[in-house]
Enzyme design. Structure first.
Site, PDB file in Angstrom:
ATOM      1  N   ALA A 275      10.866   6.267  -5.232  1.00 14.33           N
ATOM      2  CA  ALA A 275      10.351   7.019  -6.390  1.00 14.33           C
ATOM      3  C   ALA A 275      11.116   8.327  -6.572  1.00 14.33           C
ATOM      4  O   ALA A 275      11.491   8.685  -7.699  1.00 14.33           O
ATOM      5  CB  ALA A 275       8.852   7.286  -6.222  1.00 14.33           C
TER       6      ALA A 275
ATOM      7  N   GLY B  41       9.111   4.381   2.413  1.00 17.10           N
ATOM      8  CA  GLY B  41      10.077   3.689   1.557  1.00 17.10           C
ATOM      9  C   GLY B  41       9.780   3.873   0.081  1.00 17.10           C
ATOM     10  O   GLY B  41      10.696   4.076  -0.733  1.00 17.10           O
ATOM     11  N   CYS B  42       8.509   3.826  -0.268  1.00 15.83           N
ATOM     12  CA  CYS B  42       8.117   3.958  -1.685  1.00 15.83           C
ATOM     13  C   CYS B  42       8.366   5.377  -2.180  1.00 15.83           C
ATOM     14  O   CYS B  42       8.763   5.574  -3.332  1.00 15.83           O
ATOM     15  CB  CYS B  42       6.651   3.561  -1.859  1.00 15.83           C
ATOM     16  SG  CYS B  42       6.364   1.821  -1.406  1.00 15.83           S
ATOM     17  N   THR B  43       8.158   6.354  -1.320  1.00 18.20           N
ATOM     18  CA  THR B  43       8.427   7.745  -1.687  1.00 18.20           C
ATOM     19  C   THR B  43       9.927   7.952  -1.879  1.00 18.20           C
ATOM     20  O   THR B  43      10.356   8.577  -2.862  1.00 18.20           O
ATOM     21  CB  THR B  43       7.872   8.705  -0.617  1.00 18.20           C
ATOM     22  OG1 THR B  43       6.454   8.523  -0.537  1.00 18.20           O
ATOM     23  CG2 THR B  43       8.201  10.144  -0.938  1.00 18.20           C
TER      24      THR B  43
ATOM     25  N   LYS C  16       3.198   0.617  -2.057  1.00 23.31           N
ATOM     26  CA  LYS C  16       2.097   1.567  -1.906  1.00 23.31           C
ATOM     27  C   LYS C  16       2.557   3.000  -2.139  1.00 23.31           C
ATOM     28  O   LYS C  16       3.601   3.410  -1.662  1.00 23.31           O
ATOM     29  CB  LYS C  16       1.538   1.442  -0.483  1.00 23.31           C
ATOM     30  CG  LYS C  16       0.237   2.116  -0.241  1.00 23.31           C
ATOM     31  CD  LYS C  16      -0.843   1.084  -0.014  1.00 23.31           C
ATOM     32  CE  LYS C  16      -2.181   1.728   0.220  1.00 23.31           C
ATOM     33  NZ  LYS C  16      -2.975   1.917  -0.974  1.00 23.31           N
TER      34      LYS C  16
END
Length: 180
Positions: free
Chosen positions: A78, A73-75, A68
């Site tokens: 990325a 974690g995704c930030t 998401k």
């Protein structure tokens, strides 16, 4: 008297194995290192079409799936790929992120964190399904990264919820691919 071997001829075995890997990819099973990468296509945050088939033979592709936009974690993942992008580009690597988020969500995520690579909006989950990374009973992908070589085959897979591990392993896999 003629004896018959129980083993199929080598050619038939190769055909059967190739068909098995195609069926696995089509059925949503995660491809393995050495398998041909499923030739997916999708639209990025700006609605621009992207096709893996257009990159094979020209660039190494780091195709990474994440759950998401704008979550911790995704930030972290990325932003880690963002910070490594100059070095990756020197090695002829293109980074492509994929999640179930909308193009609008991707645009906000890119803008907020100054991301410098495309994010594919896999709103129908077809790309995640082709790579076998869709979470059961959720419209989300697991955190899985695939490094796809110039030959179109999967050179490395990192399948872990830990963003740091993806950043480290992919960097090492790019180095290893360069030496091969």
């Amino acid at each position: 008297m003629k004896t018959h071997s129980l083993r199929p001829p080598a050619r038939l075995a190769a055909v059967l194995l190739a068909g098995t890997s195609l069926c696995l990819a089509a059925s949503g099973a995660t491809p393995k290192v050495g398998d041909p990468a499923p030739l997916v296509e999708g639209k990025d945050q700006a609605g621009k079409s992207w096709k893996l088939a257009d990159e094979v033979g020209k660039k190494v592709v780091l195709l990474y799936f994440y759950p998401k936009d704008d979550t911790p974690g995704c930030t972290k993942e990325a932003c880690g790929f963002r910070d490594q992008l100059d070095d990756l580009k020197k090695e002829n690597v293109e980074v492509i992120g994929v999640s179930f988020d909308s193009p609008e969500s991707h645009q906000k995520f890119i803008s907020k964190f100054n991301l410098n690579f495309p994010l594919l909006a896999d709103t129908d989950g077809k790309i995640a399904e082709a790579y076998g990374v869709k979470m059961a009973d959720k419209n989300m992908a697991r955190r899985v990264s695939f490094l796809i070589g110039l030959d179109g085959k999967i050179a490395h897979i990192t399948d872990s919820p830990k963003a740091d591990l993806h950043l480290t392993e992919m960097k090492e896999a790019v180095e290893k691919l360069k030496k091969a």
